[in-house]
Design an enzyme around this catalytic site. Structure first.
Site, mmCIF file in Angstrom:
data_model
loop_
_atom_site.group_PDB
_atom_site.id
_atom_site.type_symbol
_atom_site.label_atom_id
_atom_site.label_comp_id
_atom_site.label_asym_id
_atom_site.label_seq_id
_atom_site.Cartn_x
_atom_site.Cartn_y
_atom_site.Cartn_z
ATOM 1 N N ASP A 7 0.861 -1.193 0.000
ATOM 2 C CA ASP A 7 0.000 0.000 0.000
ATOM 3 C C ASP A 7 0.892 1.236 0.000
ATOM 4 O O ASP A 7 2.091 1.168 0.298
ATOM 5 C CB ASP A 7 -0.913 0.018 1.236
ATOM 6 C CG ASP A 7 -1.873 1.216 1.234
ATOM 7 O OD1 ASP A 7 -2.403 1.548 0.146
ATOM 8 O OD2 ASP A 7 -2.070 1.839 2.284
ATOM 9 N N SER A 8 0.285 2.368 -0.313
ATOM 10 C CA SER A 8 1.011 3.638 -0.248
ATOM 11 C C SER A 8 1.429 3.959 1.190
ATOM 12 O O SER A 8 2.336 4.754 1.401
ATOM 13 C CB SER A 8 0.126 4.759 -0.775
ATOM 14 O OG SER A 8 -1.033 4.847 0.032
ATOM 15 N N TYR A 39 -0.895 8.599 -2.397
ATOM 16 C CA TYR A 39 -0.857 8.398 -3.854
ATOM 17 C C TYR A 39 -2.038 9.093 -4.533
ATOM 18 O O TYR A 39 -1.979 9.387 -5.713
ATOM 19 C CB TYR A 39 -0.963 6.897 -4.176
ATOM 20 C CG TYR A 39 0.312 6.098 -4.081
ATOM 21 C CD1 TYR A 39 1.445 6.587 -3.422
ATOM 22 C CD2 TYR A 39 0.376 4.821 -4.645
ATOM 23 C CE1 TYR A 39 2.601 5.813 -3.333
ATOM 24 C CE2 TYR A 39 1.528 4.058 -4.566
ATOM 25 C CZ TYR A 39 2.634 4.551 -3.909
ATOM 26 O OH TYR A 39 3.762 3.784 -3.820
ATOM 27 N N GLY A 40 -3.111 9.287 -3.775
ATOM 28 C CA GLY A 40 -4.379 9.718 -4.359
ATOM 29 C C GLY A 40 -4.371 11.079 -5.029
ATOM 30 O O GLY A 40 -5.318 11.423 -5.740
ATOM 31 N N CYS A 70 -4.325 -1.411 -2.148
ATOM 32 C CA CYS A 70 -4.445 0.029 -2.384
ATOM 33 C C CYS A 70 -5.334 0.208 -3.614
ATOM 34 O O CYS A 70 -4.981 -0.256 -4.710
ATOM 35 C CB CYS A 70 -3.052 0.600 -2.646
ATOM 36 S SG CYS A 70 -3.045 2.346 -3.077
ATOM 37 N N ASN A 71 -6.471 0.851 -3.427
ATOM 38 C CA ASN A 71 -7.384 1.066 -4.557
ATOM 39 C C ASN A 71 -6.779 1.997 -5.591
ATOM 40 O O ASN A 71 -7.015 1.841 -6.788
ATOM 41 C CB ASN A 71 -8.690 1.674 -4.069
ATOM 42 C CG ASN A 71 -9.488 0.673 -3.277
ATOM 43 O OD1 ASN A 71 -10.287 -0.053 -3.820
ATOM 44 N ND2 ASN A 71 -9.240 0.601 -1.979
ATOM 45 N N THR A 72 -6.025 2.976 -5.110
ATOM 46 C CA THR A 72 -5.469 3.968 -6.029
ATOM 47 C C THR A 72 -4.492 3.285 -6.987
ATOM 48 O O THR A 72 -4.544 3.510 -8.204
ATOM 49 C CB THR A 72 -4.789 5.092 -5.223
ATOM 50 O OG1 THR A 72 -5.730 5.562 -4.247
ATOM 51 C CG2 THR A 72 -4.371 6.232 -6.108
ATOM 52 N N GLU A 162 -2.599 9.229 7.707
ATOM 53 C CA GLU A 162 -1.136 9.028 7.723
ATOM 54 C C GLU A 162 -0.472 9.905 8.792
ATOM 55 O O GLU A 162 0.544 9.530 9.368
ATOM 56 C CB GLU A 162 -0.538 9.345 6.349
ATOM 57 C CG GLU A 162 -0.857 8.309 5.269
ATOM 58 C CD GLU A 162 -0.101 6.986 5.454
ATOM 59 O OE1 GLU A 162 1.102 7.021 5.765
ATOM 60 O OE2 GLU A 162 -0.731 5.920 5.298
ATOM 61 N N CYS A 194 -11.157 2.782 -0.481
ATOM 62 C CA CYS A 194 -9.779 3.122 -0.118
ATOM 63 C C CYS A 194 -9.466 2.332 1.139
ATOM 64 O O CYS A 194 -10.270 2.328 2.088
ATOM 65 C CB CYS A 194 -9.653 4.619 0.153
ATOM 66 S SG CYS A 194 -8.060 5.071 0.892
ATOM 67 N N THR A 195 -8.332 1.647 1.134
ATOM 68 C CA THR A 195 -8.057 0.744 2.255
ATOM 69 C C THR A 195 -7.710 1.490 3.539
ATOM 70 O O THR A 195 -7.624 0.874 4.607
ATOM 71 C CB THR A 195 -6.927 -0.249 1.893
ATOM 72 O OG1 THR A 195 -5.780 0.490 1.458
ATOM 73 C CG2 THR A 195 -7.381 -1.196 0.802
ATOM 74 N N HIS A 196 -7.525 2.787 3.468
ATOM 75 C CA HIS A 196 -7.356 3.573 4.705
ATOM 76 C C HIS A 196 -8.700 3.774 5.426
ATOM 77 O O HIS A 196 -8.719 4.005 6.636
ATOM 78 C CB HIS A 196 -6.788 4.968 4.403
ATOM 79 C CG HIS A 196 -5.309 5.010 4.172
ATOM 80 N ND1 HIS A 196 -4.728 4.484 3.046
ATOM 81 C CD2 HIS A 196 -4.298 5.535 4.908
ATOM 82 C CE1 HIS A 196 -3.411 4.683 3.104
ATOM 83 N NE2 HIS A 196 -3.130 5.316 4.214
HETATM 84 N N1 DGL Z 1 -4.989 3.040 0.746
HETATM 85 C C1 DGL Z 1 -4.904 3.717 -0.531
HETATM 86 C C2 DGL Z 1 -6.142 3.350 -1.345
HETATM 87 O O1 DGL Z 1 -6.733 2.301 -1.085
HETATM 88 C C3 DGL Z 1 -4.669 5.171 -0.297
HETATM 89 C C4 DGL Z 1 -4.104 5.864 -1.448
HETATM 90 C C5 DGL Z 1 -3.358 7.128 -1.149
HETATM 91 O O2 DGL Z 1 -2.209 7.023 -0.711
HETATM 92 O O3 DGL Z 1 -3.909 8.204 -1.395
HETATM 93 O O4 DGL Z 1 -6.528 4.029 -2.261
#
Ligand code: DGL
Length: 270
Positions: A7-8, A39-40, A70-72, A162, A194-196
């Site tokens: 993940d990011s 990353y978004g 990470c979805n992004t 974060e 988003c996994t966050h």
């Molecule tokens: N957990 C990432 C996701 O699922 C976050 C992406 C990011 O860093 O913005 O999209």
């Protein structure tokens, strides 16, 4: 044998936890690219380059199979990686498809034509890059017809998580839900894309109300990985040691992870 989870930053830990609970005997190597999160707000090219670098790092740990938790990255980079970059003996799987299969009541590998499904109004909460990619709508259109999707780019939420700022994260989630409701007053289902976001899932649930079913990915991804490894056990990989790696400051990242998961986690430098 080890499976990589990328993940990011911290968000993939929600998926990692579910996988560890579902597959306790499979060693997992987690890599958070905290030095480059979020990353978004990055371009698709940037996300592609960073994701490839992260996956290569996990290969060095003996992970032939990497979950992009990470979805992004799944939305902006996965297809290009699979089509142009990935060697034959490696696999990279994303987090989108298991969730869309759950939403559209399909089993893995059901490639029948798109059909009508129960839910008609779906709210998608995701990062700006995921929303801009329209990857969710594209994958959904392969499987379902007549579903109205309203997407809310949730600027700032990943950053707040974060930084460990739970109060800011809660305030932002509440205002993003309100913004979406102005465009779609009565969604039947909400996707936390988003996994966050599972770290603030109760805030989403509260703001959305009891009538809205909230889909979160962690358990769905863990089930689909278990299914995959049953069919393709050779992709468990050569690594044998579980660990948490970060491109950021290991002390700081360990502290934030411990705060959000409410149990001690120790990261090493990637
Ligand atoms: N957990 C990432 C996701 O699922 C976050 C992406 C990011 O860093 O913005 O999209």
């Amino acid at each position: 044998m080890a499976v990589g989870v990328f993940d990011s930053g911290l968000g993939g830990l929600t998926v990692h936890q579910a996988i560890a609970a579902r597959l306790p005997d499979v060693p997992l190597v987690y890599l958070g690219d905290n030095a480059h999160a979020p990353y978004g707000v990055r371009t698709a090219d940037d996300i592609y380059d960073l994701t490839c670098a992260g996956v290569e790092r996990l290969w060095q740990e003996g992970c032939d199979l990497v979950i992009l938790a990470c979805n992004t990255a799944s939305a902006a980079a996965l297809r290009r990686m699979q089509e142009t970059w990935l060697p034959q003996d490696k696999r990279v799987l994303g987090v989108f498809v298991p969730m869309i299969e759950a939403l559209t009541e399909r089993r893995w590998g059901d490639n029948s034509p798109p059909r009508e499904v129960k839910v008609k109004h779906v709210a998608l909460f995701a990062t700006p890059a995921t929303v801009a990619s329209r990857a969710f709508q594209r994958e959904l259109a392969f499987r379902a017809v007549g579903v109205d999707v309203e997407a809310q780019p949730c600027a700032g939420v990943v950053d707040a998580i974060e930084q460990g700022d739970e109060i800011l994260a809660e305030a932002l989630v509440t205002s993003h839900v309100e913004a979406l409701r102005r465009r779609m007053p009565s969604p039947e289902a909400a996707i936390l894309g988003c996994t966050h976001y599972p770290f603030v899932q109760d805030v989403f649930s509260r703001a959305l109300g009891a009538d809205v079913e909230v889909y979160s990915q962690a358990g769905l991804v863990a089930d689909s990985l278990a299914d995959y490894l049953e069919r393709r056990p050779e992709f468990i990989g050569a690594g044998r040691v579980s660990k948490y790696l970060t491109t950021g400051d290991p002390r700081r990242v360990s502290g934030k992870a411990t705060q959000f998961l409410r149990s001690p986690i120790t990261f090493e430098s990637a």
